[in-house]
Design an enzyme around this catalytic site. Structure first.
Site, PDB file in Angstrom:
ATOM      1  CB  CYS A 295      49.901   2.013 -18.699  1.00  0.00           C
ATOM      2  SG  CYS A 295      51.069   3.372 -18.985  1.00  0.00           S
TER       3      CYS A 295
ATOM      4  CG  HIS B 275      47.311   3.084 -22.651  1.00  0.00           C
ATOM      5  ND1 HIS B 275      46.680   3.164 -21.439  1.00  0.00           N
ATOM      6  CD2 HIS B 275      48.551   3.599 -22.477  1.00  0.00           C
ATOM      7  CE1 HIS B 275      47.488   3.712 -20.563  1.00  0.00           C
ATOM      8  NE2 HIS B 275      48.636   3.982 -21.167  1.00  0.00           N
TER       9      HIS B 275
END
Length: 188
Positions: free
Chosen positions: A24, A137
């Protein structure tokens, strides 16, 4: 972060297999560092957004985080929303390919589509180094329960576990370890 990245490159160039996994914001920083373009990121609407991962046609997954994923799980990742996206920014495939620093260093392994139907690069693997980047994620499926959209199905948990297994395998290839004395000294 740039210092960490340069250290990873230096260790690998020196013969020590030293992996880096950027997730991320880490992926976003890595994209800016490698591209040498602080404006490489674009806005995408992918907050609290379970999604799919689309693999390019004829992609060779050897040497990527997905090389040991079972075929049925790869198919589910491409068809079912079992990966968690949670970001405002990313890199479009167009910008990725236009930036030679980025496209020479990484290959695109997956793309995803945000809520606004814009496509962005969601997984990359360095061509020469054990450097992997995710704009999703893998950890949230198994370990986070605060957002309502996080997928917790058995397949979603398998994504988390297979991703963790990949990074552990990569890390075990490194000669960078504390001595036995250092380990014993730090034990509680």
């Amino acid at each position: 972060m740039e210092c960490c990245f340069q250290n990873v490159v230096k260790k690998n160039d020196g013969g020590d297999h030293f992996p880096l996994l950027a997730v991320c914001l880490g992926f976003e920083l890595l994209a800016m560092i490698v591209s040498k373009d602080k404006n490489i990121l674009e806005e995408f609407s992918a907050i609290d957004y379970p999604s799919t991962l689309m693999f390019p046609r004829n992609i060779n997954l050897n040497g990527t985080a997905f090389e040991r994923f079972p075929p049925y799980l790869l198919q589910k990742m491409a068809k079912e929303n079992i990966v968690m996206e949670h970001h405002h920014y990313g890199v479009s495939p167009e910008k990725f390919h236009k930036n030679k620093n980025l496209s020479n260093f990484f290959k695109i392994v997956t793309t995803s589509t945000c809520k606004n139907r814009k496509v962005y690069v969601s997984s990359v693997q360095a061509r020469k180094y054990p450097v992997t980047g995710f704009q999703w994620h893998p950890e949230k499926n198994a370990y986070e329960w605060g957002l309502p959209g996080i997928p917790h199905s058995e397949s979603a948990i398998q994504v988390t576990q297979n991703t963790a297994n990949f990074f552990v395998r990569e890390s075990r290839k490194s000669s960078n370890r504390p001595s036995n004395g250092e380990v014993l000294e730090k034990l509680i």
